[in-house]
Design a protein around this motif. Structure first.
Motif, PDB file in Angstrom:
ATOM      1  N   LEU A  31      32.669 -53.866   2.184  1.00  0.00           N
ATOM      2  CA  LEU A  31      31.377 -53.994   2.861  1.00  0.00           C
ATOM      3  C   LEU A  31      30.565 -55.061   2.141  1.00  0.00           C
ATOM      4  CD1 LEU A  31      30.342 -50.277   3.537  1.00  0.00           C
ATOM      5  CD2 LEU A  31      30.702 -52.044   5.266  1.00  0.00           C
ATOM      6  N   VAL A  39      30.120 -53.717  11.812  1.00  0.00           N
ATOM      7  CA  VAL A  39      30.930 -52.660  11.206  1.00  0.00           C
ATOM      8  C   VAL A  39      31.550 -51.850  12.348  1.00  0.00           C
ATOM      9  CG1 VAL A  39      30.979 -50.689   9.644  1.00  0.00           C
ATOM     10  CG2 VAL A  39      29.403 -52.589   9.209  1.00  0.00           C
ATOM     11  N   ALA A  56      27.776 -47.110   3.615  1.00  0.00           N
ATOM     12  CA  ALA A  56      26.905 -48.277   3.460  1.00  0.00           C
ATOM     13  C   ALA A  56      25.864 -48.036   2.371  1.00  0.00           C
ATOM     14  CB  ALA A  56      26.219 -48.596   4.786  1.00  0.00           C
ATOM     15  N   VAL A 174      37.527 -48.407   4.300  1.00  0.00           N
ATOM     16  CA  VAL A 174      36.942 -49.690   4.712  1.00  0.00           C
ATOM     17  C   VAL A 174      37.977 -50.789   4.501  1.00  0.00           C
ATOM     18  CG1 VAL A 174      35.024 -51.294   4.428  1.00  0.00           C
ATOM     19  CG2 VAL A 174      34.682 -48.847   3.995  1.00  0.00           C
TER      20      VAL A 174
END
Length: 251
Positions: A31, A39, A56, A174
């Motif tokens: 991220l 996203v 996040a 992620v």
């Protein structure tokens, strides 16, 4: 936006502690620490957004989400939409929401989207809409693929909520950012392939009791197959259309 958002973050963290929910994060460094990004999150239930938002937060960022506009009719949800920068989407005329999302991306924000648009009853990846790819290309920002796995055990379609169930593990994976290059269809296909690999990774290290309703059919679970889920979706849409037609009739 900030005070309400912060309150939501604290409430989400408190809820995970009270229920003993264990969220494990993998690849948070993907991220971006700053700058805009789309996203892209898989959609298996009604609270996928919470683990993604906390991911996040753990990266020092906040994420704006796109949500269907009819949720504004729910008083509490409508308040949160207005005070957290959430972007309501009218699926019959989404141009306005799209423009707001692109503007937010260009301003350096993270915008969370569900490429599948609706919840996957099979818990597999459905066909993707092209909005995530189009936004990334237009705003000139990367797409970050994210898989949330396990949250569907708490609240998903066709099954009772399990909001008080304790110690349900949730995995957030992620993936590497994808550059906004190439035609929209190709970028969308690349995104789906990347999310498929992340989904396999998340499922590989997760319990899969035989016959459990939240386990995909291909893994021995009781969830509908992709084809069965597609038929259920079509039946649901047909029923909604019938109700709208009946509501619009005059006597």
């Amino acid at each position: 936006m900030e005070p309400v958002f912060r309150t939501l973050e604290l409430a989400a963290e408190a809820a995970t502690r009270v229920t003993g929910t264990r969220i494990s994060y993998h690849g948070l460094h993907h991220l971006p620490a700053q700058g805009g990004a789309v996203v892209a999150i898989n959609h298996t239930g009604y609270i996928d957004f919470l683990p993604a938002a906390l991911a996040a937060k753990n990266r020092g960022r906040r994420m704006r989400f796109m949500i269907k506009a009819e949720m504004e009719r729910v008083r509490v949800v409508g308040y949160l939409i207005r005070h957290t920068g959430t972007i309501p989407v009218d699926r019959r005329a989404g141009a306005g929401a799209y423009a707001v999302a692109v503007q937010s991306l260009r301003a350096g924000e993270l915008v969370g989207v569900y490429p599948e648009a609706t919840i996957s009853r099979s818990f597999e990846l459905k066909e993707f809409k092209t909005g995530a790819a189009r936004m990334a290309i237009e705003a000139g920002v990367p797409i970050v693929p994210v898989i949330v796995w396990g949250a569907h055990r708490i609240w998903t379609k066709d099954h009772p909520r399990a909001l008080r169930t304790r110690r349900i593990p949730i995995t957030v994976v992620v993936g590497e950012p994808i550059a906004p290059d190439g035609p929209v269809a190709e970028l969308s296909a690349t995104l789906r392939e990347a999310m498929g690999a992340l989904l396999d990774r998340a499922q590989a290290g997760y319990p899969r009791p035989a016959g459990a309703h939240w386990v995909p059919a291909r893994l021995g679970g009781g969830a509908p197959t992709l084809e069965e889920a597609r038929r259920l979706d079509e039946a649901e849409l047909a029923e909604r259309a019938r109700r709208r037609a009946e509501g619009g009739r005059t006597t």
